[in-house]
Design a protein around this motif. Structure first.
Motif, PDB file in Angstrom:
ATOM      1  N   HIS B  82       0.777  -1.459  -0.035  1.00 20.64           N
ATOM      2  CA  HIS B  82       0.058   0.634  -0.193  1.00 20.64           C
ATOM      3  C   HIS B  82       1.050   1.048   0.244  1.00 20.64           C
ATOM      4  CE1 HIS B  82      -2.807   2.941   0.915  1.00 20.64           C
ATOM      5  NE2 HIS B  82      -3.899   2.101   0.896  1.00 20.64           N
ATOM      6  N   PRO B  83       0.422   2.097  -0.748  1.00 18.44           N
ATOM      7  CA  PRO B  83       1.793   3.475  -0.532  1.00 18.44           C
ATOM      8  C   PRO B  83       1.100   4.247   0.452  1.00 18.44           C
ATOM      9  CG  PRO B  83      -0.429   4.021  -1.771  1.00 18.44           C
ATOM     10  CD  PRO B  83      -0.292   2.346  -1.699  1.00 18.44           C
ATOM     11  N   PHE B  84       0.966   4.199   1.843  1.00 17.54           N
ATOM     12  CA  PHE B  84       0.629   4.689   2.947  1.00 17.54           C
ATOM     13  C   PHE B  84       1.309   4.210   3.793  1.00 17.54           C
ATOM     14  CE2 PHE B  84      -3.146   7.653   1.254  1.00 17.54           C
ATOM     15  CZ  PHE B  84      -2.306   8.934   1.641  1.00 17.54           C
ATOM     16  N   CYS B  85       1.830   4.475   4.925  1.00 19.06           N
ATOM     17  CA  CYS B  85       2.590   3.909   6.171  1.00 19.06           C
ATOM     18  C   CYS B  85       2.006   2.542   7.005  1.00 19.06           C
ATOM     19  CB  CYS B  85       2.602   5.031   7.326  1.00 19.06           C
ATOM     20  SG  CYS B  85       3.619   6.100   6.744  1.00 19.06           S
ATOM     21  N   GLY B  86       0.783   3.263   7.347  1.00 20.57           N
ATOM     22  CA  GLY B  86      -0.051   2.599   8.290  1.00 20.57           C
ATOM     23  C   GLY B  86       0.167   1.261   7.969  1.00 20.57           C
ATOM     24  N   PRO B  87      -0.780   0.740   6.447  1.00 22.94           N
ATOM     25  CA  PRO B  87      -1.879   0.054   5.866  1.00 22.94           C
ATOM     26  C   PRO B  87      -0.235  -0.703   4.909  1.00 22.94           C
ATOM     27  CG  PRO B  87      -2.300   1.793   4.689  1.00 22.94           C
ATOM     28  CD  PRO B  87      -2.125   1.898   6.471  1.00 22.94           C
ATOM     29  N   GLY B 315       4.350  10.135  -6.444  1.00 22.75           N
ATOM     30  CA  GLY B 315       5.585   9.322  -4.625  1.00 22.75           C
ATOM     31  C   GLY B 315       3.907   8.839  -3.502  1.00 22.75           C
ATOM     32  N   LYS B 316       4.783   8.773  -2.623  1.00 23.74           N
ATOM     33  CA  LYS B 316       3.827   8.518  -1.735  1.00 23.74           C
ATOM     34  C   LYS B 316       2.109   8.742  -2.221  1.00 23.74           C
ATOM     35  CE  LYS B 316       2.984   8.575   2.924  1.00 23.74           C
ATOM     36  NZ  LYS B 316       3.194   9.362   4.871  1.00 23.74           N
ATOM     37  N   GLY B 317       2.198   7.384  -1.727  1.00 18.97           N
ATOM     38  CA  GLY B 317       0.327   7.754  -1.443  1.00 18.97           C
ATOM     39  C   GLY B 317      -0.597   7.751  -3.428  1.00 18.97           C
ATOM     40  N   SER B 318       0.333   7.342  -3.814  1.00 12.42           N
ATOM     41  CA  SER B 318      -0.087   6.768  -5.367  1.00 12.42           C
ATOM     42  C   SER B 318      -0.036   5.677  -5.861  1.00 12.42           C
ATOM     43  CB  SER B 318       1.159   7.482  -6.352  1.00 12.42           C
ATOM     44  OG  SER B 318       0.638   7.441  -7.809  1.00 12.42           O
ATOM     45  N   GLY B 322       5.642   5.324  -8.348  1.00 15.31           N
ATOM     46  CA  GLY B 322       6.868   5.877  -7.279  1.00 15.31           C
ATOM     47  C   GLY B 322       6.044   6.354  -6.111  1.00 15.31           C
ATOM     48  N   GLY B 323       4.667   5.230  -5.690  1.00 11.79           N
ATOM     49  CA  GLY B 323       4.387   5.082  -4.772  1.00 11.79           C
ATOM     50  C   GLY B 323       3.982   3.936  -3.935  1.00 11.79           C
ATOM     51  N   PHE B 324       4.164   3.040  -4.347  1.00 11.86           N
ATOM     52  CA  PHE B 324       4.588   1.672  -4.268  1.00 11.86           C
ATOM     53  C   PHE B 324       6.014   0.324  -4.160  1.00 11.86           C
ATOM     54  CE2 PHE B 324       3.111  -2.156  -6.558  1.00 11.86           C
ATOM     55  CZ  PHE B 324       1.973  -0.916  -7.758  1.00 11.86           C
ATOM     56  N   ARG B 325       6.650   1.440  -5.024  1.00 14.89           N
ATOM     57  CA  ARG B 325       8.121   0.342  -5.323  1.00 14.89           C
ATOM     58  C   ARG B 325       9.141   0.925  -4.641  1.00 14.89           C
ATOM     59  NH1 ARG B 325      10.626  -0.677 -10.645  1.00 14.89           N
ATOM     60  NH2 ARG B 325       9.266  -1.229 -11.662  1.00 14.89           N
TER      61      ARG B 325
END
Lengths: 491, 491, 491
Positions: B82-87, B315-318, B322-325
């Motif tokens: 997931h492109p966010f920290c918690g998940p 980036g982050k969130g996408s 760029g969001g999750f690699r």
């Protein structure tokens, strides 16, 4: 220590019970001797804060309750967990805020197949596991289908009715019920169905309040004969509507002009007479000294139906004090000194852990309790919930009423208006909003309640079908609106 | 075999673990000898794809990480769930896509009482059951209430903070925290609260990154003294905002003009310094050869906050690359040959089964894992996920961004636009939409992702209350819209 | 006794099974001797009420079924639990109304990862636990992911396909499937996938109906060889669409002009031929006398696709009789007298407890069943469900069709019109609405069904994604509208 203080306030009074049981320092000696006290918990229904003598009623006399209060302790600030019957009772039985178990609405009428599941071990089961003989007399209101029956929840004995209320006169409800059966109907109003004893229909012949008192006496006798400590949950439906009183009792209140108030007073008087009878029997059986008696109401008195919650604001259903602060006394000659008033807030949620501690009962592994054993604080006359939060939350049509009390402060959002802040220690009638003076405290309290709300469960039922439909249509609980404070400040 | 191929792609890489455990052929000899390796898993926070030397950064130097990369293997296509920290962290800890366990949103701020439950056995518990000494240092972000604490999830040791980030300078956050306590507030921002060690407040005095590195060294020493293999989850909060670096570290990056980038670079440099310290200690303790070190980030770098994800899109969130690699390396002198780059996709979801296999750990009965043990593929230099799907799904306000990769193809639905198809093996920057050329493949991939989505769970929490309210108002997840392909073709 | 009568009607026929098992008086002697009968349950798919000879079909001949009917008992009023395939089959397998387990919609197409969980013990598992050799042949439609496989639900043997239907000609579906695989597609329509045997792909070469009959014969032989009693669930997909029949079978029905009806008739004929083959084999194996054969359909015939439900109103998908009343016979030379017709309502929900009782099987502790063992009533020729409710409920786009039958009365809300009342004992075609004559009975029946609905579960899946989205957008199930009776009367 700062950190611990923070955590304890955050999680309020959540106790996760381990299998090791709850210990009560004050009672260690007695328990060591194996002498478990009897516990008699009497719950009135919709009884107002000012409707018993020991709380100052001018027009209703409750001599037997007043005698217990005089010899015991009276609580100025006893709070139930919800201003409605069903959720409040679910909280007492399970030790959980009803919102945490999906029980935040009254059960649907009539004969519904939903109820509070045994996944949350009831206090009766916990006491039974500790060797108690357990009984429930009166109104259940936690599920009408077989799996929700009191006998499935740890009560050895049940006498009463499963719905949320009942007609008081057998000659009336029996006739009405039979008429409907003759028509071939089966889904008959629960206020009219025959009473039952452990699942079997019985033919009650007395005015319901007297019948329940009679059965309580029988239960006490049985326990004595068994030489077992007892846990008795005596849940009178009085003075809940319908307002129906006996002529003899009405005769006691000729001084009351208002007919509703007069009937209501007579109904309370019948409850008080029952309490007297049971106390007599406890004495006769030599159990009086060793019985903890607790008396309170399931929520505030219902305005317009004879109740008086003075000096509290509003009544049943409200998050103002009149909705969920109720009369309460504890009486136990062995341990409680006579004549005290206890001013610190206590919760109906505290009853489960307190009863368990007093009875030396182990809690089921992993059992979460939202209250705490207040016995040590009560003995020491200190606040059991200092710096902790007390919450009340009632969902309405598309919005919620909410309130949080911590020490002297109470934050209130009522009738979809802005949040207000009261010093309820000084301003019991909630008349002076001091939110402008303490905006940081208000925001802090509201945001704490928002954190508390996150693990609330969706309701497992609604009182009416259309209520459930509107809940979904309006994307309730809409806590984003509930916990919005006007001035988005410095947090 | 055709049928098996079909099923294996359909169910992607779901592994239902039986009580017999996971076996790793390549390591069978070692395990037979009872020699379990140490596992050191280092997770950076919001670190960009191009922000470490070993991935080609021109302006940030990470000599210690680069040395590990040079002696180990670097992954070109490592994907988090997931492109966010918690998940993303929930996925690493549980081995499940966060959408399968209701953890697809960051936890609500602050002091919420929700979190990832122990119903999904965490990797730490699995390693602990296999005899490992387990530790977590740094950011937790999986639940702040007692039942979600790292110590309840199989970590013998925890040092750090429970929220989603933290102020880096003790002299700053301590002061701010004390001020709020003095005001009588209790619901204080988690970025300011004192750090803790196994639930007890501690007074950290170093810059947080250095403090965590110090505690990691202490943990390594403890494990050595115990003669127990260790599993250490070192979760630096750097270089997550707030952008705060030490003067000494900033001094290393005077060549960077942009202040945010300069601070960010200094924060990464501090992480690298910590890695160097721990590696030195491993050598000193004679554990270097026998320790598997894995380094990656929890999601892509945050644009506008100093990160650089070049050549990846967004980036982050996408759900673009760029969001999750993220950057990733593995280092283990005993087993991994120096200097390799691994081009095949691997998943953060693979870590759980891979660690379990390497450590000879049995999986809990019935445990479902969405990744697989990649060790055999890594040793053989073959694609661990050939013909299997890799999914990413981020819910937004009334719609979802989604992407599915299978082999060279990636289907992407971003910003509520139509589905596009990229050959990410050749077109890493996702510039050439080839959906018109391969409509059947696009439809097939999208319908597979739709099938995957059916047993997603409703979110158990939202980052903000209004997010939850809008989720319900807009009848999310609205997968009917998400998985709609414009041209309804020949399927 | 009045009270018991009331409770029994209220809770309909809910049976909470205890670990002591179900006892069947009529069969006590046999079981004591340890002689468990074989059970052969044959389920047709979308077969109309008037599409078998034994129910009076003029144009379709079913000689083998008719012979069984003649030697056994035919049921005039056999009801399935839902007018669609998936929910109806879920009910048969679990013994629960599909609405009680979230299975009230067909599974999503194709290759979904949802299904009916083993939390509800399937009848196969219960029979297997009692020593039965268990098999399922044909259409599954209860989950395509591994955890929902028949072999995970108590079936020793499975031969067939997991989806909701299938192409009948191997030469056709094999070609279509291979073409898609060659295109690199993986999410291929379940009607085209190869058949399987216990999870392994097989290459079926016969017309599917004949293939399933062949496998049933093989299963019967295996059971005989094992000297084990068998439980065989033979789930033909015929005559469900696609309408595809063999030339030889079509040749039998040249008298039928309508092409669809002709094909449909030929498909039913192939089923009947299969029944004949199995019966022959049972005789050859000496198992004929000791086998209970039950034949019925999963729901009513689909209008416009060749079926004929005369004299019933409407067809598949409807809450009128044509939707969920199906042909049914039972045959068991040892116990059932030849040539009877049983006019009292029986339920597909009764099969689970009846099979369990006949086979001497214990029910899992706490297992809830919505039907009852009808064997004693069948033997005594009395109504098994006197005064009890039979419900049918189909959710549509923003509203629900609902009906409740109790004795001769049936309350129906169809096509979003007002509730109507029929005497279906006299008026099988539901032509004369008598609600104006019996408003109190209608209200009583509707309010009972509303009570029943309260513990319905939210659907765990929808047939299509947009169906789920609309469910949420329209705040379904909107039972407030469903159970509204126009004239709010005297209740």
């Amino acid at each position: 220590m700062r950190f611990n203080r923070k955590i304890s306030t955050l999680i309020s009074v959540v106790i996760v019970a381990m299998s090791t049981g709850v210990s009560s320092c004050a009672l260690a000696t007695e328990k060591a001797a194996g002498e478990q006290p009897n516990i008699l918990f009497i719950l009135a229904d919709d009884l107002g804060y000012n409707d018993v003598g020991f709380n100052g009623s001018k027009d209703i006399s409750t001599p037997n309750l007043d005698a217990l209060a005089k010899q015991g302790v009276t609580f100025d600030a006893a709070y139930v967990a919800h201003p409605f019957c069903g959720p409040s009772r679910a909280a007492i039985m399970t030790g959980r805020y009803p919102h945490k178990i999906g029980a935040q609405f009254n059960l649907p009428e009539d004969n519904s197949n939903v109820g509070v599941s045994a996944d949350e071990t009831f206090i009766a089961q916990t006491m039974k596991n500790a060797g108690y003989f357990t009984g429930a007399m009166g109104k259940w209101h936690l599920g009408e289908a077989p799996q929700y029956h009191p006998n499935k929840h740890g009560f050895d004995e049940f006498y009463g009715f499963l719905g949320g209320g009942h007609n008081y006169f057998p000659e009336e409800f029996e006739k009405a019920y039979n008429k409907r059966v003759a028509q071939g109907l089966t889904n008959i109003n629960m206020y009219l169905t025959p009473l039952e004893h452990n699942g079997k229909e019985v033919r009650e012949t007395e005015y319901i309040t007297d019948g329940l008192s009679r059965e309580a006496v029988t239960f006490v006798d049985k326990a004595t004969a068994k030489q077992q400590p007892f846990f008795l949950y005596l849940a009178y439906n009085a003075p809940h509507v319908p307002l129906q009183a006996k002529e003899d009792d009405l005769a006691q209140f000729r001084h009351i002009k208002d007919k509703k108030r007069r009937t209501y007073a007579a109904m309370v008087y019948a409850v008080d007479r029952g309490v007297g009878r049971i106390v007599s029997q406890l004495k006769a059986n030599g159990q009086y000294e060793n019985t903890l008696i607790v008396f309170m109401s399931d929520n505030g008195g219902k305005l317009g139906q004879g109740a008086n919650n003075y000096p509290l604001k509003e009544g049943k259903g409200s998050v103002q004090e009149g909705g969920f602060r109720t009369p309460m006394l504890m009486h136990w000659p062995k341990h409680i000194k006579a004549g005290n008033r206890f001013a610190h807030p206590v919760l109906a949620l505290d009853l489960y852990p307190t009863f368990a501690a007093i009875g030396g009962a182990s809690l089921p592994e992993g059992k979460i309790l939202d209250g705490k054993n207040i016995w040590p604080s009560l003995m020491a006359n200190v606040a059991p919930h200092e710096n902790e939060f007390i919450y009340v939350l009632r969902h309405r049509d598309g919005y919620s009423d909410a309130a949080a009390r911590r020490n002297q402060y109470k934050a209130v959002k009522n009738h979809n208006q802005n949040w207000k802040l009261f010093n309820v220690a000084q301003d019991i009638s909630e008349e002076n909003d001091i939110s402008a003076k303490h905006p940081a405290i208000l925001r802090d309290m509201v945001s704490s309640m928002e954190s508390w709300s996150w693990n609330n469960q969706q309701p497992k039922w609604f009182h009416r079908s259309d209520e459930g439909a509107r809940w979904r249509l309006k994307a309730m609980p809409r806590f984003d609106k509930t916990f919005q404070v006007d001035d988005h400040g410095t947090k």
